[in-house]
Design a protein around this motif. Structure first.
Motif, PDB file in Angstrom:
ATOM      1  N   THR B 330       0.832  -1.212   0.000  1.00 11.43           N
ATOM      2  CA  THR B 330       0.000   0.000   0.000  1.00 11.43           C
ATOM      3  C   THR B 330       0.864   1.259   0.000  1.00 11.43           C
ATOM      4  O   THR B 330       0.548   2.232  -0.679  1.00 11.43           O
ATOM      5  N   LYS B 331       1.977   1.195   0.775  1.00  7.40           N
ATOM      6  CA  LYS B 331       2.897   2.348   0.775  1.00  7.40           C
ATOM      7  C   LYS B 331       3.387   2.624  -0.636  1.00  7.40           C
ATOM      8  O   LYS B 331       3.462   3.767  -1.072  1.00  7.40           O
ATOM      9  N   GLU B 332       3.722   1.550  -1.353  1.00  4.42           N
ATOM     10  CA  GLU B 332       4.203   1.701  -2.734  1.00  4.42           C
ATOM     11  C   GLU B 332       3.087   2.235  -3.638  1.00  4.42           C
ATOM     12  O   GLU B 332       3.290   3.167  -4.410  1.00  4.42           O
ATOM     13  N   ALA B 333       1.910   1.624  -3.504  1.00  4.55           N
ATOM     14  CA  ALA B 333       0.801   1.995  -4.400  1.00  4.55           C
ATOM     15  C   ALA B 333       0.384   3.455  -4.187  1.00  4.55           C
ATOM     16  O   ALA B 333       0.002   4.148  -5.122  1.00  4.55           O
ATOM     17  N   LEU B 334       0.485   3.897  -2.929  1.00  2.58           N
ATOM     18  CA  LEU B 334       0.052   5.277  -2.635  1.00  2.58           C
ATOM     19  C   LEU B 334       1.239   6.236  -2.525  1.00  2.58           C
ATOM     20  O   LEU B 334       1.093   7.346  -2.015  1.00  2.58           O
ATOM     21  N   HIS B 335       2.376   5.766  -3.012  1.00  4.33           N
ATOM     22  CA  HIS B 335       3.593   6.562  -2.859  1.00  4.33           C
ATOM     23  C   HIS B 335       3.402   8.025  -3.314  1.00  4.33           C
ATOM     24  O   HIS B 335       3.744   8.949  -2.582  1.00  4.33           O
ATOM     25  N   ASP B 336       2.846   8.183  -4.526  1.00  4.53           N
ATOM     26  CA  ASP B 336       2.675   9.545  -5.068  1.00  4.53           C
ATOM     27  C   ASP B 336       1.791  10.381  -4.153  1.00  4.53           C
ATOM     28  O   ASP B 336       2.109  11.511  -3.812  1.00  4.53           O
TER      29      ASP B 336
END
Lengths: 234, 438
Positions: B330-336
């Motif tokens: 989730t951290k990666e997916a919502l990085h932006d």
């Protein structure tokens, strides 16, 4: 020999998913295709820097919609030159509607309200809305909170920048669509000596297309250097 | 689509720039009849543009492709598109004469996640749906955008229909009321308009703040409202603020809107945000681990639409990559989103906003000043920094004049306790939260 004058024409090839260089944006293309075909999201908000291909992708969505026999509409907003809000009238009946540069309507109260009303009518019908901007929804300076929260509602996707290698590949890919070739040496030279932003590179590509056509030459490194030096002296 | 129009599109897309083609040509809908092809534009603006800039090209292409057998006509209109199945609007059973009620069947009480911030509004809505016209009339639900007011309103309508399928219910946005009235005036059909709205059993009107400044609409709504209340028919309204605060709304309307029960919806707390996310994920057929729900809820503190947007991103990314939804993923997916949020909401920004709100200097927040007029905003700012940023207690303490991390912990506890007991402080805190989250 006198230089042959090319016919002045804008490149009119159709902007489709097939002629978009995907780079790291394959996932985005997948979501857009799913959205248009009806299996994916109802709303996609696409954002990223200039020259990454937002307009291309939105028009590719319209092209796909047409292939699927869906009604579709595209409009690219320009700040300070907004059309009458009447352009939104009746668009709620269109199955795929794409608005480019949605940020341009921010802080224009009649447009914000008109767009808010269009949004609700269109969404109520379950139709697809695809928007693009140079910034994410939270950064838009839209004053109408009801509109701003709605722009955050759908799937927000950021177009990824291309690496240098990808930019070179993208240049070659785009040139091929236009009917000429750019070899990697020329591509690297352009990136290191001309510009790194894609918007400038695409504009240059258009001019190079004309120049090679006029000179009946291939785009070699010497030709490019000559063209750029001439360009500077002009 | 007519074969000839398809051929025409294929011809023109090579002659007109892609952007022009997508805006002005592709959207036209063709109807081919004997000796004529009629192209329908969605509105006058598009029609005029096409006439002025593209008519000659269109005419030439059609003449050429039809060997001169078809003439071209342009008009405004639409071959009706088949509505997509997504939001299912219910129709009253006796709908031969009536039009759809515009209720979205997806919004029901069962999938409305209840928390401290909205439980009163939900309870009142259920009461209204079970005691039409008797419990609270009008019911007015107010609060910021994206907190679930519209969901409750649809849920009331759907619950009423469940008990009484023949009930005449209409849901509409206030702008639609205005548009219908303008249309009725233009078409000399104001009596039909009045009869329609005054004849419903339950009228659900969303976002009444949009009535502001529209005197004629307010006048008409005032009479509709009175008629319905006299007949003991139910009226439910939503508004983004308490109606008395709406500039441009007549006093008599403000007063009447307050007759029944005005009930506020506040931004959801962390636990409710996590519960909302898990419920939405479940509805999408996705199993969202609780820790992930809390992670997203902590990073998106503002409203339900923002939460849904973030959840969509996570689900879409998981489906595309085939990866399991974990906190790391989730951290990666919502990085932006997260990095942008961090840019928007940082300790400096929080200090500046809090100082402006309480009309003190930013430097006071880091000073040793112990007056309550300074310590309270300082505690609030520390608490907001903890809630809205990923900084640790020691980092926050450092940013507030090098204070110890235990001072920050105590400040957070103090504010959490005061938010339960001090209405004014709770309001200040929520105002700041809203300001900083947008």
């Amino acid at each position: 020999m006198a230089e042959q004058l090319p016919l002045l024409f804008e490149h009119k090839f159709n902007l489709t998913f097939a002629n978009f260089y995907p780079g790291k944006n394959r996932e985005i293309i997948g979501h857009l295709k799913d959205c248009v075909s009806g299996t994916g999201e109802q709303q996609i908000y696409l954002w990223g820097n200039l020259g990454l291909g937002k307009s291309h992708l939105l028009q590719a969505c319209c092209q796909l919609a047409q292939e699927l026999k869906k009604t579709t509409f595209y409009y690219s907003f320009v700040a300070d030159a907004l059309p009458s809000t009447e352009i939104l009238s009746g668009l709620e009946e269109y199955e795929v509607v794409c608005f480019d540069n949605i940020d341009a309507i921010a802080e224009t109260s009649d447009w914000e309200l008109a767009f808010f009303n269009f949004y609700n009518r269109h969404r109520d019908r379950g139709f697809k809305l695809i928007l693009s901007s140079n910034c994410p929804p939270n950064w838009l300076t839209i004053r109408l909170p009801d509109l701003k929260t709605r722009l955050n509602w759908g799937l927000t996707l950021k177009l990824q920048e291309l690496s240098d290698q990808e930019s070179i590949e993208a240049l070659a890919f785009k040139a091929k669509q236009m009917g000429f070739e750019i070899n990697p040496t020329v591509g690297r030279f352009l990136l290191s000596h001309y510009a790194r932003d894609l918007a400038s590179l695409w504009r240059l590509l258009d001019r190079l297309d004309h120049a090679t056509l006029a000179a009946k030459r291939k785009l070699t490194l010497p030709f490019l250097k000559q063209f750029l030096s001439q360009d500077e002296s002009d | 689509m007519s074969a000839l129009w398809n051929n025409c599109l294929a011809k023109l897309e090579n002659e007109i720039s892609s952007s022009e083609f997508s805006t002005w040509i592709r959207p036209l809908q063709a109807i081919e009849t004997d000796g004529q092809i009629k192209l329908l534009a969605p509105n006058r603006f598009v029609l005029d543009w096409v006439k002025e800039h593209h008519f000659a090209k269109l005419e030439e292409a059609i003449q050429q492709l039809s060997n001169g057998s078809l003439s071209l006509q342009l008009d405004i209109g639409s071959k009706k598109a088949i509505p997509a199945p997504a939001p299912q609007h219910t129709k009253a059973p006796d709908s031969k004469k009536s039009r759809p009620n515009f209720l979205n069947r997806a919004f029901i009480f069962d999938n409305f996640v209840e928390g401290k911030s909205n439980q009163l509004a939900k309870a009142a809505s259920i009461q209204v749906s079970e005691n039409i016209g008797k419990a609270y009339n009008p019911l007015l639900i107010y609060g910021a955008s994206g907190l679930g007011k519209t969901h409750l309103m649809h849920a009331i309508g759907n619950a009423i229909l469940q008990h009484n399928p023949s009930a005449k219910i209409v849901y509409l946005h206030s702008e639609k009321f205005v548009q219908d009235m303008v249309k009725a005036l233009q078409q000399n059909a104001i009596d039909t308009f009045k009869e329609y709205y005054r004849g419903v059993d339950t009228l659900l009107i969303d976002d009444i703040q949009f009535f502001a400044g529209k005197e004629r609409s307010q006048e008409e709504f005032f009479h509709t409202f009175n008629t319905l209340l006299e007949k003991k028919h139910q009226v439910v309204l939503t508004c983004d603020k308490y109606p008395k605060e709406i500039v441009g709304l007549e006093d008599r309307l403000k007063s009447r809107f307050g007759w029944g029960l005005p009930v506020a919806i506040e931004p959801p707390d962390l636990e409710t945000r996590a519960a909302i996310l898990m419920k939405k994920a479940m509805m999408a057929g996705v199993d969202l681990p609780q820790e992930v729900a809390f992670f997203i809820g902590k990073r998106i503190p503002s409203n339900v639409r923002d939460l849904e947007g973030a959840l969509r991103r996570v689900i879409a990314n998981a489906q595309f990559t085939g990866r399991e939804i974990t906190t790391e993923f989730t951290k990666e997916a919502l990085h932006d989103l997260i990095s942008l949020q961090d840019k928007l909401v940082n300790i400096d920004n929080i200090q500046k906003t809090v100082a402006e709100y309480f009309k003190i200097r930013v430097a006071d927040l880091s000073s040793k000043n112990r007056r309550q007029s300074i310590t309270r905003p300082r505690q609030i700012a520390m608490c907001l920094a903890r809630e809205l940023t990923s900084h640790s207690f020691p980092e926050i303490g450092e940013a507030f004049g090098g204070r110890d991390h235990t001072t920050v912990i105590n400040a957070c506890k103090r504010i959490a306790s005061l938010r339960d007991s001090d209405v004014k402080l709770e309001e200040d805190y929520l105002n700041l939260l809203r300001t900083l989250s947008h």
